[in-house]
Design a protein around this motif. Structure first.
Motif, PDB file in Angstrom:
ATOM      1  N   TRP A 191       0.841  -1.192   0.000  1.00  0.00           N
ATOM      2  CA  TRP A 191       0.000   0.000   0.000  1.00  0.00           C
ATOM      3  C   TRP A 191       0.877   1.243   0.000  1.00  0.00           C
ATOM      4  N   THR A 192       0.311   2.368  -0.392  1.00  0.00           N
ATOM      5  CA  THR A 192       0.947   3.654  -0.140  1.00  0.00           C
ATOM      6  C   THR A 192       0.334   4.251   1.126  1.00  0.00           C
ATOM      7  N   ASN A 193       0.903   5.340   1.599  1.00  0.00           N
ATOM      8  CA  ASN A 193       0.511   5.888   2.903  1.00  0.00           C
ATOM      9  C   ASN A 193      -0.759   6.753   2.793  1.00  0.00           C
ATOM     10  N   SER A 194      -1.842   6.131   2.445  1.00  0.00           N
ATOM     11  CA  SER A 194      -3.109   6.853   2.310  1.00  0.00           C
ATOM     12  C   SER A 194      -3.646   7.240   3.684  1.00  0.00           C
ATOM     13  N   PRO A 195      -4.353   8.369   3.783  1.00  0.00           N
ATOM     14  CA  PRO A 195      -4.974   8.736   5.060  1.00  0.00           C
ATOM     15  C   PRO A 195      -6.053   7.729   5.459  1.00  0.00           C
ATOM     16  N   VAL A 196      -6.367   7.725   6.727  1.00  0.00           N
ATOM     17  CA  VAL A 196      -7.465   6.900   7.229  1.00  0.00           C
ATOM     18  C   VAL A 196      -8.778   7.366   6.596  1.00  0.00           C
ATOM     19  N   GLN A 202     -17.302   2.559  10.352  1.00  0.00           N
ATOM     20  CA  GLN A 202     -16.129   1.801   9.945  1.00  0.00           C
ATOM     21  C   GLN A 202     -14.937   2.721   9.723  1.00  0.00           C
ATOM     22  N   VAL A 203     -13.761   2.241  10.134  1.00  0.00           N
ATOM     23  CA  VAL A 203     -12.504   2.947   9.937  1.00  0.00           C
ATOM     24  C   VAL A 203     -11.636   2.077   9.030  1.00  0.00           C
ATOM     25  N   LEU A 204     -11.265   2.615   7.864  1.00  0.00           N
ATOM     26  CA  LEU A 204     -10.511   1.867   6.864  1.00  0.00           C
ATOM     27  C   LEU A 204      -9.090   2.402   6.775  1.00  0.00           C
ATOM     28  N   VAL A 205      -8.106   1.509   6.805  1.00  0.00           N
ATOM     29  CA  VAL A 205      -6.699   1.915   6.757  1.00  0.00           C
ATOM     30  C   VAL A 205      -5.943   1.039   5.764  1.00  0.00           C
ATOM     31  N   THR A 206      -4.879   1.599   5.201  1.00  0.00           N
ATOM     32  CA  THR A 206      -3.986   0.849   4.301  1.00  0.00           C
ATOM     33  C   THR A 206      -2.546   1.030   4.787  1.00  0.00           C
ATOM     34  N   PRO A 207      -2.141   0.354   5.845  1.00  0.00           N
ATOM     35  CA  PRO A 207      -0.799   0.564   6.405  1.00  0.00           C
ATOM     36  C   PRO A 207       0.276   0.052   5.442  1.00  0.00           C
ATOM     37  N   VAL A 208       1.385   0.771   5.356  1.00  0.00           N
ATOM     38  CA  VAL A 208       2.477   0.347   4.480  1.00  0.00           C
ATOM     39  C   VAL A 208       3.228  -0.833   5.049  1.00  0.00           C
ATOM     40  N   ASP A 209       3.033  -1.141   6.334  1.00  0.00           N
ATOM     41  CA  ASP A 209       3.763  -2.239   6.960  1.00  0.00           C
ATOM     42  C   ASP A 209       2.877  -3.469   7.164  1.00  0.00           C
ATOM     43  N   SER A 210       1.802  -3.584   6.396  1.00  0.00           N
ATOM     44  CA  SER A 210       0.870  -4.696   6.575  1.00  0.00           C
ATOM     45  C   SER A 210       0.539  -5.333   5.220  1.00  0.00           C
ATOM     46  N   PRO A 211       0.312  -6.637   5.166  1.00  0.00           N
ATOM     47  CA  PRO A 211      -0.062  -7.305   3.918  1.00  0.00           C
ATOM     48  C   PRO A 211      -1.538  -7.159   3.585  1.00  0.00           C
ATOM     49  N   TYR A 212      -2.333  -6.554   4.486  1.00  0.00           N
ATOM     50  CA  TYR A 212      -3.780  -6.498   4.267  1.00  0.00           C
ATOM     51  C   TYR A 212      -4.232  -5.118   3.862  1.00  0.00           C
TER      52      TYR A 212
END
Length: 212
Positions: A191-196, A202-212
């Protein structure tokens, strides 16, 4: 100096009330080599938040008074308050610390700061980080500031006093042992460092240090 930029990180600018807010590189941690080729320390940039007058380009204020804090991304602004995440490393062998700041949008004065998390990054043979610590941009919804530290933690904070409302952990990539001193290990690009993103409850996140 050639910096080790993270290709998962996107840097942006905030425009609000005829002012531009952006983070610029103002210093860096000096590199160190042994034998002329073996990297001991990498030259990671430190970023300062600048506020510019949108009409004439003059600097209104900067966050250079916040020593040892790198404010990496553009802020979220509401009224006279500015919210931004930052990282701190006193020594390169220290674990990076991740903070959320509330600044006065007109002057840059600190209203509050909250420590959120600290964690291990990929390292080289000398236990120095091989990736610069960069959080995602904060998101402001109502009276809550949402922050993904990209170090295994997402946080929700009270926008008025910085108190933590909740912390949620997520699964991170496993960091393998260091095998050699030639090539620093990098986590896969997921992922790239997109904002929450907040949608309803629901709170959606795309952490750069996670496979999900």
């Amino acid at each position: 100096v050639q910096f080790l930029f993270d290709d998962r990180v996107i840097y942006t600018t905030t425009f609000y009330d005829n002012r531009l807010y952006t983070s610029l590189v103002t210093s860096y941690n000096p590199p160190e080599k042994q034998l002329g080729w073996l990297d001991v320390k990498y030259p990671f940039p430190n970023r300062t938040l600048f506020c510019f007058d949108a009409h004439n380009g003059k600097i209104v204020w900067s966050s250079q008074h916040l020593t040892k804090i790198s404010l990496n991304l553009a802020p979220a602004i509401e009224g006279d308050a500015l919210y931004i995440g930052g990282t701190r490393i006193d020594k390169q062998t220290d674990l990076p610390e991740y903070y959320v700041y509330c600044l006065d949008a007109a002057t840059g004065a600190v209203r509050w700061s909250t420590f959120v998390a600290s964690g291990l990054l990929e390292t080289n043979l000398f236990n120095n980080p091989s990736r610069q610590p960069v959080n995602s941009a904060v998101t402001l919804v109502g009276d809550t500031v949402y922050f993904c530290a990209n170090i295994g933690v997402v946080a929700a904070l009270n926008r008025y006093d910085g108190s933590i409302r909740w912390l949620s952990r997520y699964r991170q990539f496993e960091i393998p042992p260091v095998r050699n001193g030639y090539e620093p290990y990098s986590l896969p690009l997921q992922w790239t460092n997109s904002p929450v993103i907040v949608s309803g409850n629901q709170v959606l996140v795309t952490p750069v240090d996670s496979p999900y």
